[in-house]
Structure formats: structure tokens, C-alpha cells
Scaffold this active site. Structure first.
Site: not given
Ligand code: GRF
Length: 180
Positions: A81-82, A98
């Protein structure tokens, strides 16, 4: 040209996409809080300065961000968390991606939540972050249909492909708009 820092903890596919598709920004710093992150290889191959620190202290990181003249931060699979310190310093300048159509399925297991809910459609969201998890201003979304035989892995793979497209597009657009 604006400077971007990317924070990551895992595979780094979104980090790679941002590095490849940077137009309005230059990726100047990569920060990883997981020594076992697969994305470290991507980071090392990029030639961009990489900091690996398991116990990230926001004050220390801020000094580095200032030194590198970082204007924006992109979280790319960053699992911490930031806190308010960085949120205040980088107000409306920290992005996240997300794997769901927010406000649906916030939190860590968004892909599993969509499947468990028998949803027919899910997607991904690029958004600004605030103090509440996955609740900042939504900047862009992409929809992905859920197939009958989808597993968390197959669905997440298709979502990731879209994430990699919309995340870079969204940041380029946002930075361009802020400059004018
Ligand atoms: C992605 O699904 C992103 O939405 C979530 O974590 C995952 C990261 O994937 N926050 P990567 O490390 O960029 O391949």
C-alpha cells in the site's frame, strides 16, 4: 518529457509494456520490493536504474524520486500500500492497473472473485490511487468476456493482455493532457 518511476513486485509484464510504449514519459527508475520477482530480469535488461528493497521506506524512496526528477509513479503489480506521505507528494500522479472493472472486485484476488461470482464479463481498470485500495479516480477500462471453461490462469492471461495496452495508453494520454 516527463519522468516516470515504476514500482513492481511480480512478473513485470505491465512494467515491460510501459517501458516499450512510453511516448510522453521516460521511465527513469524501477523499484522492486520482492527479491524473487520475475520482473527483475526485465528490469535488469532494460538498463534503467533498478532499486530492490524489501523494506521500502517512503521517505527514503522520496529522496531518490526527487534526485531522479520523477514526475509520475506507475504501480505495476506492486503489492504494498502507498501511504499518505507519498500520496501527498504525488497527488493525482500515481497510477495503478487492476484486473477487474472497478468498482467491482477490489483487492488481491479480483480475477478469482469474478469467476466465483459467475460473472460473464470482467476486465481491467487503469486508475489514479488514493488512500483507499482500488478506489481512486478511474481513467480507463477494458472489458473482457469470461468463457465457460475459463480458469483463473486463462482469464488472467487475457486480462493482462488488455492491461498492457490500456495502461500505457492511459498514462501517455494523462501526461499529455496535464502538460497542456
Ligand atoms: C496485474 O494483473 C495487475 O492488474 C495487478 O497485478 C498484476 C501484475 O502483473 N495489479 P504483472 O506483474 O504486470 O505481469
Amino acid at each position: 518529457m516527463k519522468n516516470l518511476a515504476i514500482f513492481f513486485s511480480g512478473n513485470g509484464s505491465n512494467m515491460q509494456a510501459l517501458i516499450n510504449a512510453s511516448e510522453q514519459f521516460k521511465v527513469e527508475l524501477l523499484i522492486c520490493n520482492n527479491v524473487e520477482a520475475k520482473g527483475i530480469v526485465i528490469a535488469e535488461n532494460s538498463g534503467i536504474e533498478l532499486i530492490i528493497a524489501t523494506n521500502i521506506n517512503e521517505q527514503d524512496i522520496y529522496e531518490k524520486l526527487v534526485e531522479k526528477k520523477i514526475d509520475y509513479i506507475a504501480l505495476a503489480g506492486y503489492n504494498k500500500l502507498i501511504k499518505s506521505f507519498l500520496l501527498e507528494k504525488y497527488n493525482k500522479k500515481i497510477f495503478n492497473i487492476h484486473p477487474s472493472l472497478l468498482p467491482l472486485y477490489r483487492g488481491k484476488d479480483a480475477v478469482a472473485q469474478a469467476l466465483a461470482n459467475n460473472a460473464r464479463i470482467t476486465g481491467c481498470t487503469a486508475h489514479l490511487i488514493n488512500e483507499e485500495i482500488d478506489k481512486g479516480i478511474i481513467l480507463a477500462q477494458a472489458m473482457i468476456p469470461i468463457l465457460n471453461n475459463d480458469t483463473i490462469e486463462t482469464l488472467h492471461k487475457r486480462i493482462l493482455k488488455q492491461e498492457q495496452i490500456i495502461y500505457a495508453k492511459t498514462i501517455n494520454k494523462y501526461v499529455k493532457q496535464e502538460e497542456h
